[in-house]
Design a protein around this motif. Structure first.
Motif, PDB file in Angstrom:
ATOM      1  N   LEU A   1      14.057  -5.197   0.160  1.00  0.00           N
ATOM      2  CA  LEU A   1      13.170  -4.602   1.172  1.00  0.00           C
ATOM      3  C   LEU A   1      13.204  -5.404   2.469  1.00  0.00           C
ATOM      4  O   LEU A   1      13.254  -4.835   3.562  1.00  0.00           O
ATOM      5  CB  LEU A   1      11.739  -4.514   0.648  1.00  0.00           C
ATOM      6  CG  LEU A   1      11.495  -3.453  -0.421  1.00  0.00           C
ATOM      7  CD1 LEU A   1      10.108  -3.600  -1.004  1.00  0.00           C
ATOM      8  CD2 LEU A   1      11.713  -2.060   0.137  1.00  0.00           C
TER       9      LEU A   1
ATOM     10  N   GLU B   1       6.682   4.351  -5.627  1.00  0.00           N
ATOM     11  CA  GLU B   1       5.674   3.661  -4.817  1.00  0.00           C
ATOM     12  C   GLU B   1       5.475   4.310  -3.451  1.00  0.00           C
ATOM     13  O   GLU B   1       4.360   4.403  -2.971  1.00  0.00           O
ATOM     14  CB  GLU B   1       6.067   2.200  -4.609  1.00  0.00           C
ATOM     15  CG  GLU B   1       5.950   1.344  -5.842  1.00  0.00           C
ATOM     16  CD  GLU B   1       6.441  -0.054  -5.562  1.00  0.00           C
ATOM     17  OE1 GLU B   1       6.008  -0.648  -4.549  1.00  0.00           O
ATOM     18  OE2 GLU B   1       7.266  -0.557  -6.341  1.00  0.00           O
TER      19      GLU B   1
ATOM     20  N   LEU C   1      10.818   2.050  -6.299  1.00  0.00           N
ATOM     21  CA  LEU C   1      10.467   2.166  -4.882  1.00  0.00           C
ATOM     22  C   LEU C   1      10.183   3.621  -4.530  1.00  0.00           C
ATOM     23  O   LEU C   1       9.297   3.925  -3.732  1.00  0.00           O
ATOM     24  CB  LEU C   1      11.591   1.622  -3.998  1.00  0.00           C
ATOM     25  CG  LEU C   1      11.884   0.135  -4.109  1.00  0.00           C
ATOM     26  CD1 LEU C   1      13.103  -0.224  -3.267  1.00  0.00           C
ATOM     27  CD2 LEU C   1      10.690  -0.695  -3.693  1.00  0.00           C
TER      28      LEU C   1
ATOM     29  N   PHE D   1       5.207  -0.841   1.743  1.00  0.00           N
ATOM     30  CA  PHE D   1       5.375  -1.901   0.752  1.00  0.00           C
ATOM     31  C   PHE D   1       4.658  -3.191   1.142  1.00  0.00           C
ATOM     32  O   PHE D   1       4.902  -4.239   0.561  1.00  0.00           O
ATOM     33  CB  PHE D   1       6.864  -2.157   0.513  1.00  0.00           C
ATOM     34  CG  PHE D   1       7.569  -0.967  -0.050  1.00  0.00           C
ATOM     35  CD1 PHE D   1       7.346  -0.564  -1.369  1.00  0.00           C
ATOM     36  CD2 PHE D   1       8.424  -0.212   0.725  1.00  0.00           C
ATOM     37  CE1 PHE D   1       7.980   0.545  -1.891  1.00  0.00           C
ATOM     38  CE2 PHE D   1       9.060   0.899   0.202  1.00  0.00           C
ATOM     39  CZ  PHE D   1       8.838   1.282  -1.101  1.00  0.00           C
TER      40      PHE D   1
END
Length: 159
Positions: free
Chosen positions: A136, A48, A45, A156
């Motif tokens: 998430l 990203e 994460l 995301f």
């Protein structure tokens, strides 16, 4: 290094802060397989969406205070989001263990307005993508921290 204080409010020296960082690193190396896999999910994460991942990666802790005299060791605590993640193994399947977990969850949530997210070892090790998605979704489900949660949704693709 950022300044850190003890519970009594004393400022820690640079050497003490470095020592705490080394202890935290040693704890990370000692994680069981499911917790190491969850750490990999969090690192992913961070790659990203660096701004959001930074909050998750660098503000995670293992010890949280529920009251001034009462603390818990948890698998992961993400301070910026007030989210505790517990990864449970087979020892948590019994009736007594479930009752203890429910009490512990209630104490953590009531003691500091935190939220607890639980995953099973098998879930983390067997389907990390599903765990990533659920985590998430759990982060953005709360009404607090709206600006940060908006960034998570956008970064995301949760919108």
């Amino acid at each position: 290094l950022e300044e850190q204080t003890t519970r009594s409010g004393e400022l820690l020296s640079r050497r003490q802060v470095i020592g705490l960082s080394k202890k935290r690193h040693a704890l990370t190396k000692a994680y069981p397989p499911a917790e190491r896999e969850f750490s990999r999910i969090i690192r992913g994460l961070k790659r990203e969406a660096p701004a959001v991942g930074h909050l998750l990666w660098y503000q995670r802790q293992k010890l949280i205070s529920v009251t001034p005299e009462f603390s818990f060791f948890v698998d992961f605590y993400f301070k910026a989001f007030k989210v505790v993640v517990e990864i449970d193994g087979s020892t948590h399947r019994g009736e007594l263990a479930r009752e203890k977990d429910a009490l512990r969850t209630r104490l953590i949530e009531e003691g500091g307005r935190r939220r607890v997210c639980r995953f099973w070892n098998e879930e983390v090790e067997g389907d990390p993508e599903s765990v990533r998605r659920k985590f998430l979704e759990f982060l953005v489900a709360d009404r607090d921290h709206q600006p940060i949660k908006h960034r998570i949704r956008v970064a995301f693709g949760l919108e």
